[in-house]
Design a protein around this motif. Structure first.
Motif, PDB file in Angstrom:
ATOM      1  N   GLY A  19       0.793  -1.231   0.000  1.00 13.96           N
ATOM      2  CA  GLY A  19       0.000   0.000   0.000  1.00 13.96           C
ATOM      3  C   GLY A  19       0.821   1.274   0.000  1.00 13.96           C
ATOM      4  N   PHE A  20       2.072   1.211  -0.522  1.00  8.69           N
ATOM      5  CA  PHE A  20       2.944   2.383  -0.516  1.00  8.69           C
ATOM      6  C   PHE A  20       2.541   3.360  -1.619  1.00  8.69           C
ATOM      7  CE2 PHE A  20       7.017   0.473   1.588  1.00  8.69           C
ATOM      8  CZ  PHE A  20       6.253   0.152   2.700  1.00  8.69           C
ATOM      9  N   SER A  21       2.793   4.642  -1.376  1.00 11.93           N
ATOM     10  CA  SER A  21       2.572   5.654  -2.402  1.00 11.93           C
ATOM     11  C   SER A  21       3.670   5.523  -3.458  1.00 11.93           C
ATOM     12  CB  SER A  21       2.612   7.053  -1.797  1.00 11.93           C
ATOM     13  OG  SER A  21       3.926   7.352  -1.341  1.00 11.93           O
ATOM     14  N   ARG A 149      -1.576  14.132  11.626  1.00 10.73           N
ATOM     15  CA  ARG A 149      -0.582  14.664  10.715  1.00 10.73           C
ATOM     16  C   ARG A 149      -1.283  15.721   9.865  1.00 10.73           C
ATOM     17  NH1 ARG A 149      -0.148   8.933  10.441  1.00 10.73           N
ATOM     18  NH2 ARG A 149       1.832   8.140  11.271  1.00 10.73           N
ATOM     19  N   VAL A 150      -0.518  16.686   9.329  1.00 11.20           N
ATOM     20  CA  VAL A 150      -1.144  17.769   8.570  1.00 11.20           C
ATOM     21  C   VAL A 150      -1.884  17.226   7.338  1.00 11.20           C
ATOM     22  CG1 VAL A 150       0.944  18.298   7.214  1.00 11.20           C
ATOM     23  CG2 VAL A 150      -0.798  20.059   7.573  1.00 11.20           C
ATOM     24  N   THR A 151      -1.319  16.210   6.672  1.00 11.73           N
ATOM     25  CA  THR A 151      -1.976  15.628   5.504  1.00 11.73           C
ATOM     26  C   THR A 151      -3.298  14.964   5.892  1.00 11.73           C
ATOM     27  OG1 THR A 151       0.175  15.240   4.476  1.00 11.73           O
ATOM     28  CG2 THR A 151      -1.686  14.028   3.562  1.00 11.73           C
ATOM     29  N   GLU A 152      -3.309  14.336   7.054  1.00 16.45           N
ATOM     30  CA  GLU A 152      -4.538  13.702   7.535  1.00 16.45           C
ATOM     31  C   GLU A 152      -5.606  14.749   7.831  1.00 16.45           C
ATOM     32  OE1 GLU A 152      -2.281   9.901   9.719  1.00 16.45           O
ATOM     33  OE2 GLU A 152      -2.989  11.618  10.910  1.00 16.45           O
ATOM     34  N   MET A 153      -5.189  15.883   8.372  1.00 19.64           N
ATOM     35  CA  MET A 153      -6.156  16.917   8.717  1.00 19.64           C
ATOM     36  C   MET A 153      -6.770  17.562   7.470  1.00 19.64           C
ATOM     37  SD  MET A 153      -5.781  20.582  10.548  1.00 19.64           S
ATOM     38  CE  MET A 153      -5.287  21.203   8.934  1.00 19.64           C
ATOM     39  N   GLY A 172      -4.699   7.403   7.207  1.00 19.85           N
ATOM     40  CA  GLY A 172      -3.299   7.667   7.504  1.00 19.85           C
ATOM     41  C   GLY A 172      -2.346   7.150   6.454  1.00 19.85           C
ATOM     42  N   LYS A 173      -1.080   6.970   6.862  1.00 13.75           N
ATOM     43  CA  LYS A 173      -0.050   6.479   5.946  1.00 13.75           C
ATOM     44  C   LYS A 173      -0.417   5.093   5.418  1.00 13.75           C
ATOM     45  CE  LYS A 173       4.012   8.983   7.667  1.00 13.75           C
ATOM     46  NZ  LYS A 173       5.367   8.841   8.251  1.00 13.75           N
ATOM     47  N   GLY A 174      -0.072   4.852   4.146  1.00 14.57           N
ATOM     48  CA  GLY A 174      -0.372   3.557   3.540  1.00 14.57           C
ATOM     49  C   GLY A 174      -1.867   3.324   3.375  1.00 14.57           C
ATOM     50  N   ASN A 175      -2.645   4.430   3.332  1.00 19.24           N
ATOM     51  CA  ASN A 175      -4.107   4.341   3.180  1.00 19.24           C
ATOM     52  C   ASN A 175      -4.757   3.503   4.274  1.00 19.24           C
ATOM     53  OD1 ASN A 175      -4.300   5.974   0.866  1.00 19.24           O
ATOM     54  ND2 ASN A 175      -3.744   4.258  -0.456  1.00 19.24           N
ATOM     55  N   LYS A 176      -4.155   3.519   5.472  1.00 19.36           N
ATOM     56  CA  LYS A 176      -4.722   2.772   6.592  1.00 19.36           C
ATOM     57  C   LYS A 176      -5.683   3.658   7.368  1.00 19.36           C
ATOM     58  CE  LYS A 176      -0.766  -0.333   7.096  1.00 19.36           C
ATOM     59  NZ  LYS A 176       0.381  -0.723   7.935  1.00 19.36           N
ATOM     60  N   GLU A 177      -6.883   3.149   7.571  1.00 16.89           N
ATOM     61  CA  GLU A 177      -7.910   3.923   8.269  1.00 16.89           C
ATOM     62  C   GLU A 177      -7.870   3.626   9.763  1.00 16.89           C
ATOM     63  OE1 GLU A 177     -12.384   3.192   7.962  1.00 16.89           O
ATOM     64  OE2 GLU A 177     -12.083   4.744   6.445  1.00 16.89           O
ATOM     65  N   ARG A 178      -8.059   4.674  10.569  1.00 14.65           N
ATOM     66  CA  ARG A 178      -8.135   4.478  12.015  1.00 14.65           C
ATOM     67  C   ARG A 178      -9.214   5.383  12.606  1.00 14.65           C
ATOM     68  NH1 ARG A 178      -3.712   7.961  11.400  1.00 14.65           N
ATOM     69  NH2 ARG A 178      -3.577   9.690  12.902  1.00 14.65           N
ATOM     70  N   ILE A 179      -9.645   5.042  13.787  1.00 19.46           N
ATOM     71  CA  ILE A 179     -10.651   5.812  14.506  1.00 19.46           C
ATOM     72  C   ILE A 179      -9.945   6.638  15.582  1.00 19.46           C
ATOM     73  CG2 ILE A 179     -12.717   5.700  15.956  1.00 19.46           C
ATOM     74  CD1 ILE A 179     -13.161   4.769  13.074  1.00 19.46           C
ATOM     75  N   ALA A 264      -2.678   2.906  23.688  1.00 19.04           N
ATOM     76  CA  ALA A 264      -3.798   3.742  23.259  1.00 19.04           C
ATOM     77  C   ALA A 264      -3.291   4.933  22.448  1.00 19.04           C
ATOM     78  CB  ALA A 264      -4.597   4.218  24.470  1.00 19.04           C
ATOM     79  N   VAL A 265      -2.188   5.523  22.917  1.00 21.22           N
ATOM     80  CA  VAL A 265      -1.597   6.650  22.192  1.00 21.22           C
ATOM     81  C   VAL A 265      -1.082   6.188  20.832  1.00 21.22           C
ATOM     82  CG1 VAL A 265       0.204   8.425  22.238  1.00 21.22           C
ATOM     83  CG2 VAL A 265      -1.022   7.842  24.338  1.00 21.22           C
ATOM     84  N   GLN A 266      -0.475   5.009  20.796  1.00 20.52           N
ATOM     85  CA  GLN A 266       0.008   4.441  19.537  1.00 20.52           C
ATOM     86  C   GLN A 266      -1.135   4.309  18.537  1.00 20.52           C
ATOM     87  OE1 GLN A 266       1.281   0.360  19.805  1.00 20.52           O
ATOM     88  NE2 GLN A 266       1.886   0.226  17.653  1.00 20.52           N
ATOM     89  N   ALA A 267      -2.274   3.790  18.992  1.00 18.45           N
ATOM     90  CA  ALA A 267      -3.430   3.593  18.111  1.00 18.45           C
ATOM     91  C   ALA A 267      -3.952   4.926  17.591  1.00 18.45           C
ATOM     92  CB  ALA A 267      -4.532   2.843  18.858  1.00 18.45           C
ATOM     93  N   MET A 268      -4.009   5.928  18.471  1.00 19.11           N
ATOM     94  CA  MET A 268      -4.536   7.234  18.052  1.00 19.11           C
ATOM     95  C   MET A 268      -3.604   7.944  17.074  1.00 19.11           C
ATOM     96  SD  MET A 268      -6.444   8.782  21.418  1.00 19.11           S
ATOM     97  CE  MET A 268      -5.286   8.219  22.685  1.00 19.11           C
ATOM     98  N   LEU A 269      -2.291   7.768  17.260  1.00 14.75           N
ATOM     99  CA  LEU A 269      -1.321   8.394  16.367  1.00 14.75           C
ATOM    100  C   LEU A 269      -1.194   7.642  15.039  1.00 14.75           C
ATOM    101  CD1 LEU A 269       1.557   9.319  18.854  1.00 14.75           C
ATOM    102  CD2 LEU A 269      -0.071  10.877  17.804  1.00 14.75           C
ATOM    103  N   GLY A 270      -1.608   6.378  15.026  1.00 17.45           N
ATOM    104  CA  GLY A 270      -1.474   5.588  13.810  1.00 17.45           C
ATOM    105  C   GLY A 270      -0.074   5.079  13.589  1.00 17.45           C
ATOM    106  N   HIS A 271       0.694   4.878  14.681  1.00  6.77           N
ATOM    107  CA  HIS A 271       2.045   4.324  14.564  1.00  6.77           C
ATOM    108  C   HIS A 271       1.973   2.809  14.365  1.00  6.77           C
ATOM    109  CE1 HIS A 271       3.984   7.862  16.975  1.00  6.77           C
ATOM    110  NE2 HIS A 271       3.838   8.148  15.704  1.00  6.77           N
TER     111      HIS A 271
END
Length: 299
Positions: A19-21, A149-153, A172-179, A264-271
């Protein structure tokens, strides 16, 4: 030296399966090309299956001799590892020569973080009598309140905003969706912006679902957000090096300082990796040390 058909297939693998750009794919292929340059410099011609671990160690030394910075070396080695991992998956090689290949040790620079009073200074510098000021306040509340991230916003859509449930869907990165949860302050300022500013714009076709728009009715750009943040920080008298990403760092740091779970922070940041999030525990340690120095009678 390195089979061009394999490289082409590697590029397809990165794009379709990982899923890389296209920019990321090009960067990985460029990393692998450095290995070809290394063997050309030695006047050696080898296929990928004949490359040895020891030769790759020499390759790292060569990168160092070229004056390549440790961070760049680490990225190149990561690209090489991914390439040989792909060859192994496709059974084009029987052993991975990059196994146990150590990248240079990196000293992790801790990101700049804003204190809450500095964030309040910046938001106080916004002229809410102007349409762009109302939009700026909403964007800053989202950056800091959600850690995007600014691109996400700038890619946020009205259809991804769930007001009653107080969460947003983020691509997010790699077109991965998160809540990601969104607080009442950010929701309030989004509502003000949408109802008082956005609804009065003539929106260009294809931009109807984007939340944040420029004056011409198109999706706002990254550059506009960077310029806005720099200008507001200057007006507020903040001397730190500030970017939209600073609000993301501040979001994570303030959560961890408040006792939030690292996962939880990892999940919210999308790391993808918890080790990326762990940099904020170092920031937290600095905060704790500061508290001891400030308040302990023996410090």
């Amino acid at each position: 030296m390195l089979n061009h058909i394999y490289l082409k297939e590697f590029g397809v693998y990165l794009k379709l399966e990982r899923g890389f750009s296209q920019n990321s794919v090009d960067a990985y292929l460029n990393d692998v090309s450095k290995l070809t340059q290394f063997y050309e410099q030695l006047e050696l011609s080898k296929s990928a299956k004949d490359i040895t671990h020891q030769e790759l160690v020499q390759f790292i030394s060569w990168l160092n001799e070229l004056g390549m910075l440790p961070g760049t070396q680490a990225r190149v080695i990561s690209g090489i590892k991914s390439y040989f991992g792909f060859l192994l998956i496709e059974e084009l090689i029987t052993a991975d020569p990059t196994e146990d290949l150590e990248p240079p040790k990196l000293s992790r620079k801790l990101p700049d973080v804003l204190h809450l009073h500095e964030i309040n200074q910046i938001t106080a510098a916004i002229d809410l009598s102007k349409a762009e000021g109302i939009r700026s306040r909403a964007m800053l509340e989202v950056l800091y309140g959600c850690g995007l991230r600014v691109t996400e916003m700038i890619s946020l859509r009205l259809s991804n905003l769930h007001v009653n449930e107080e969460y947003i869907k983020v691509l997010g990165k790699g077109n991965k969706e998160r809540i990601v949860p969104i607080g009442t302050e950010a929701l309030k300022h989004i509502s003000i912006y949408v109802n008082e500013v956005r609804n009065k714009l003539t929106i260009k076709v294809g931009n109807e679902d984007f939340i944040f728009l420029n004056q011409k009715g198109s999706q706002i750009s990254r550059i506009s957000v960077f310029t806005m943040v720099k200008a507001l920080a200057s007006q507020a008298g903040i001397t730190k090096s500030i970017s939209p990403h600073t609000f993301r760092h501040s979001f994570a740091t303030h959560l961890i300082e408040g006792g939030a779970d690292l996962r939880a922070v990892q999940a919210m940041l999308g790391h993808v990796s918890i080790t990326t999030t762990e940099v904020y525990t170092h920031l937290d340690n600095e905060y704790l040390q500061g508290m001891v120095k400030q308040y302990h009678p023996r410090s």
